[in-house]
Enzyme design. Structure first.
Site, PDB file in Angstrom:
ATOM      1  N   SER A  60      94.403  61.601  10.755  1.00  0.00           N
ATOM      2  CA  SER A  60      93.958  60.670   9.271  1.00  0.00           C
ATOM      3  C   SER A  60      94.964  60.900   8.235  1.00  0.00           C
ATOM      4  O   SER A  60      95.837  62.037   8.591  1.00  0.00           O
ATOM      5  CB  SER A  60      92.490  61.249   8.683  1.00  0.00           C
ATOM      6  N   ALA A 119      96.305  65.268   5.337  1.00  0.00           N
ATOM      7  CA  ALA A 119      96.341  64.817   6.604  1.00  0.00           C
ATOM      8  C   ALA A 119      95.319  65.633   7.519  1.00  0.00           C
ATOM      9  O   ALA A 119      95.255  66.970   7.114  1.00  0.00           O
ATOM     10  CB  ALA A 119      97.550  64.529   7.417  1.00  0.00           C
ATOM     11  N   ASP A 120      94.644  65.239   8.637  1.00  0.00           N
ATOM     12  CA  ASP A 120      94.168  66.077   9.491  1.00  0.00           C
ATOM     13  C   ASP A 120      94.008  65.430  10.845  1.00  0.00           C
ATOM     14  O   ASP A 120      94.313  64.279  10.979  1.00  0.00           O
ATOM     15  CB  ASP A 120      92.439  66.443   9.127  1.00  0.00           C
ATOM     16  N   THR A 121      93.864  66.455  11.876  1.00  0.00           N
ATOM     17  CA  THR A 121      94.191  65.911  13.440  1.00  0.00           C
ATOM     18  C   THR A 121      93.060  66.727  14.071  1.00  0.00           C
ATOM     19  O   THR A 121      93.013  67.725  14.180  1.00  0.00           O
ATOM     20  CB  THR A 121      95.533  66.062  13.823  1.00  0.00           C
ATOM     21  N   LYS A 155      90.662  68.566   1.511  1.00  0.00           N
ATOM     22  CA  LYS A 155      92.020  69.203   1.521  1.00  0.00           C
ATOM     23  C   LYS A 155      92.633  68.525   0.095  1.00  0.00           C
ATOM     24  O   LYS A 155      93.324  69.567  -0.621  1.00  0.00           O
ATOM     25  CB  LYS A 155      93.030  69.025   2.581  1.00  0.00           C
TER      26      LYS A 155
END
Length: 205
Positions: free
Chosen positions: A117, A80-82, A56
């Site tokens: 993250s 961020a990522d989840t 991203k």
């Protein structure tokens, strides 16, 4: 980080992440990343969320190429990522009503692990700092009518594992959280603060 003397770009269209960053007292602009998340695969959830947050960041930096070259003032890009892990299986955003229903029913009376993250990129120096956190969410029984309402509303399709802790229908059904609520919602405050400091300090060295 009082008296914000740097710019922040939040690389996310997530409402929850916007609210968390605003709660932290920061002013920021939003640029969303257009990436094919399904094309990035990792076996470990921690590796996957890090790879996605970095992808991203790379996509947004490409989008901002002209501006990045002209940036002289300290500017931090936060991505961020989840994902949710249920019984060892990584769950991203559900794509069908059937999948969303199965996801939520699985959590009923059980639990789901959230792995999130954060990646902070200093657009002036190119320095990039990243990390991840996890939290376990334990649920009471989730009635079918609540599941039906969530699916009808469509909100479950926008969140990893169909799991939205802060939703008014879900919040009363959360038994406990081992970890932080902001990690579950998509942006760990403590991790974000730590990485921002690291990215700025390195720029001063």
């Amino acid at each position: 980080m009082d008296n914000q003397n740097f710019e922040i770009i939040l690389g996310s269209s997530s409402k929850a992440r916007r609210e968390i960053l605003a709660e932290m007292g920061y002013e920021f602009t939003i640029v969303s990343a257009d990436i094919d998340e399904k094309s990035i695969r990792k076996e470990r959830p921690e590796d996957l969320v890090m790879a996605l947050a970095e992808a991203k960041a790379d996509a947004i930096m490409m989008k901002l190429t002209a501006q990045v070259e002209d940036i002289s003032h300290s500017t931090l890009l936060i991505t961020a990522d989840t994902v949710v892990v249920y019984q060892g299986t990584i769950r991203e955003k559900p794509t069908t009503a059937e999948e969303a229903r199965r996801f939520i029913r699985d959590y009923s009376g059980g639990s789901g692990k959230v792995v999130g993250s954060v990646v902070v990129t200093n657009l002036v120096t190119g320095s990039r700092k990243g990390g991840w956190e996890s939290a376990e969410v334990y649920f009471l029984e989730i009635p079918d009518e609540v599941i039906d309402s969530l699916i009808e509303e469509g909100i479950t399709f926008n969140v990893a594992g169909g799991l939205m802790l802060e939703h008014p229908l879900i919040l009363p059904l959360v038994d406990s959280v081992v970890g932080t609520a902001d990690c579950v919602m998509g942006l760990s405050k403590t991790l974000t603060e730590k990485l921002m400091k690291e990215a700025l300090v390195e720029a001063m060295v």
